[in-house]
Write an enzyme that holds these catalytic residues in place. Structure first.
Site, PDB file in Angstrom:
ATOM      1  N   LYS A 115      -9.431  43.488  40.612  1.00 59.85           N
ATOM      2  CA  LYS A 115      -9.960  44.355  39.545  1.00 59.85           C
ATOM      3  C   LYS A 115      -9.231  45.685  39.466  1.00 59.85           C
ATOM      4  O   LYS A 115      -9.114  46.273  38.387  1.00 59.85           O
ATOM      5  CB  LYS A 115     -11.470  44.598  39.748  1.00 59.85           C
ATOM      6  N   GLU A 198     -16.284  53.892  39.380  1.00 57.72           N
ATOM      7  CA  GLU A 198     -16.352  54.032  37.920  1.00 57.72           C
ATOM      8  C   GLU A 198     -17.566  54.883  37.562  1.00 57.72           C
ATOM      9  O   GLU A 198     -18.591  54.847  38.263  1.00 57.72           O
ATOM     10  CB  GLU A 198     -16.522  52.656  37.243  1.00 57.72           C
ATOM     11  N   ARG A 291     -10.990  31.701  32.671  1.00 58.67           N
ATOM     12  CA  ARG A 291     -11.540  30.336  32.664  1.00 58.67           C
ATOM     13  C   ARG A 291     -12.295  30.106  31.368  1.00 58.67           C
ATOM     14  O   ARG A 291     -12.536  31.055  30.607  1.00 58.67           O
ATOM     15  CB  ARG A 291     -12.511  30.175  33.839  1.00 58.67           C
TER      16      ARG A 291
END
Ligand code: MV4
Length: 498
Positions: A115, A198, A291
């Site tokens: 990430k 964040e 996916r």
């Protein structure tokens, strides 16, 4: 002749088999001991056992799946979702074995799996990300940088996703403990305890964009899905389009998702997750799911695009005939995930045999399921046993149709979340479309009364039925005129005057 090995089970395996068979491809199913009688095994042209029921000994065994691919002469492998779907090593192993992996290049899986690296790639591509740190941080760096970002902050696991290893922190004093917990959970789940920070986006909605790209650089988006109705980071229901997304916002988010995909050389189906600020304007890249997603059907019914067939064609190197200008969104779709869980008892997983099954149908109703009468729900696999998707001309039409379809749905033998969805379809906040990711966790409860009533009614009904059956049996045996108790006494061998 193409032959697809479906490296998955349940409803998604059935879904992929159906798409492949409609393309004229042969299909190979793999199954664990407990799935011997499963629907995907029955529908596939060939089926191979890959081991005991625990996923780690079957559906996650790359060696066993590749062995079946070799023995069956499969030419493509579709991973579905979950299990090995975002496993870069599996994708690479399939390619090294000379087969086509039905999904993105392993390099894109790797780029988006980390990430922190994904955030860096997005920043470089001009895709908006949540304000925060661009690097994995030491504890001291977290303590030093959190105040500058501004509380509340989120500590997130770089190897994470789906909320695992994520901790909300509202004040500096809580940082040390939250850090330790986040690192511990991330190390346990992913073998990597890298974390980053964040700014928490309060009151946000979770809106994701479906992208589709071929191996020749064409990437388009197929619009958004509203996924804010979540419980413990598990989506409960999804809808398309999002009540919060206007035509202009769709174009902006779609362009950002296409740029994100192109930044990592993406092809196949993929989904970019965004947070949409409560101002309905600002959005931020969260992560990309490399996916096919559980909720892909709502996009399919609104756009008329069969995502699985496109994935198979793209894996064979075919060009995407579809251009962005071709994509149209018609009507409104809602998907309810039907889980084998008891919503009246804290979503306790429910196991057992499906003793009877009545699936809804009719105009605008689609059921993606692997259930059948006699199916044994176990604890080995994910509790989602079916998806109910409805399509209506408008959102109100879709809500009314979902209510009707849920009322028709009968699954006896296990408890399911159907009552939860029936309640949601009646909730003002859902009907108004004004819910965000906090709604289900903080503003919604399932009243237990219905559950208790249900149990009591069921017990009374069963008693009455048993009594009726016994009376019927006695009446069939005894000559006319005898009292029931005399007959009963006689059956017990007692001397009873005639
Ligand atoms: C966030 C967020 C708010 N602010 N990040 C959830 C798991 C993963 N997809 C990322 N998620 C979120 N990241 C910032 N900076 C809100 C979510 C979020 C969420 C958070 C808590 C509970 C439920 C949630 C459902 C969807 C998204």
């Amino acid at each position: 002749m193409q032959k697809v090995l479906i490296a998955n089970r349940g409803e998604i395996a059935v879904r992929i088999i159906r798409a492949a068979q409609e393309l004229g491809y042969a299909t190979v199913a793999v199954y664990s001991d407990g799935d011997r009688a499963a629907l995907h095994v029955r529908l596939a042209d060939e089926a191979f056992n890959i081991g005991p029921s625990p996923a780690a000994e079957s559906y996650l065994r790359i060696d066993r799946i590749l062995d079946v691919a070799r023995r069956s002469g499969a030419t493509l492998v579709h991973p579905g979702y979950g299990f090995l779907a975002e496993n870069q090593a599996f994708a690479q192993a399939v390619i090294d074995a000379g087969l086509r992996f039905v999904g993105p290049p392993p390099s894109a899986i790797h780029a988006m799996g980390d990430k922190v690296r994904a955030r860096q790639a997005m920043i470089a591509a001009g895709v908006p990300v949540v304000p925060g740190t661009a690097e994995g941080l030491t504890d001291d760096e977290v303590l030093a940088q959190a105040p500058g970002i501004g509380f509340p902050v989120l500590i997130k696991a770089s190897a994470g996703g789906g909320g695992k290893g994520m901790r909300r922190v509202d004040k500096a004093d809580d940082l040390v403990d939250a850090l330790a917990a986040a690192r511990r959970e991330s190390a346990k789940a992913f073998g990597d305890d890298t974390v980053y920070l964040e700014k928490l986006v309060e009151g946000a909605r979770h809106v994701e964009i479906q992208v589709l790209g071929d191996q020749h650089g064409h990437v388009i988006h197929l619009g958004e899905r509203e996924c804010s109705m979540q419980r413990r980071h598990q989506k409960v229901l999804e809808e398309c389009p999002s009540p919060a997304v206007t035509t202009v916002l769709r174009e902006r988010m779609g362009a950002a998702a296409v740029a994100a995909a192109k930044a990592v050389g993406y092809y196949s189906a993929g989904t970019c997750e965004f947070l949409l600020d409560e101002n309905g304007e600002d959005f931020y890249f969260l992560e990309m799911n490399t996916r096919l997603q559980v909720e892909h059907p709502v996009t399919e019914v609104v756009t008329g695009v069969d995502l699985v067939k496109h994935m198979l064609r793209i894996a064979l190197g075919r060009k995407l005939r579809l251009t962005q200008e071709h994509v149209r969104w018609t009507g409104h779709a809602i998907e309810c995930r039907i889980n084998a869980e008891d919503p009246f008892h804290n979503f306790l997983p429910s196991t057992g045999r499906v003793t009877s099954l009545q699936e809804p149908s009719g105009p605008g109703v689609r059921v993606d399921s692997a259930l059948f009468e006699g199916y044994e729900v176990s604890l080995y696999y994910d509790p989602m046993v079916a998806k109910l998707i409805v399509h209506g001309q408008t959102r109100p039409d879709a809500i009314l149709r979902m209510r009707r379809a849920l009322a028709e749905y009968r699954i006896a033998g296990i408890r399911t979340t159907i009552p939860l969805h029936q309640r949601l379809m009646d909730m003002t906040q859902f009907i108004s479309g004004s819910y965000d990711t906090s709604y289900l966790e903080h503003h919604f409860t399932m009243t237990h009364v219905e559950g208790r009533d249900f149990d009591r009614v069921a017990a009374i009904t069963a008693t009455l039925l048993a009594h009726q059956h016994r009376s019927d049996a006695i009446n069939r045996l005894a000559p006319v005129g005898d009292s029931e108790w005399k007959r009963f006494g006689r059956r017990q061998g007692m001397r009873v005057s005639s």
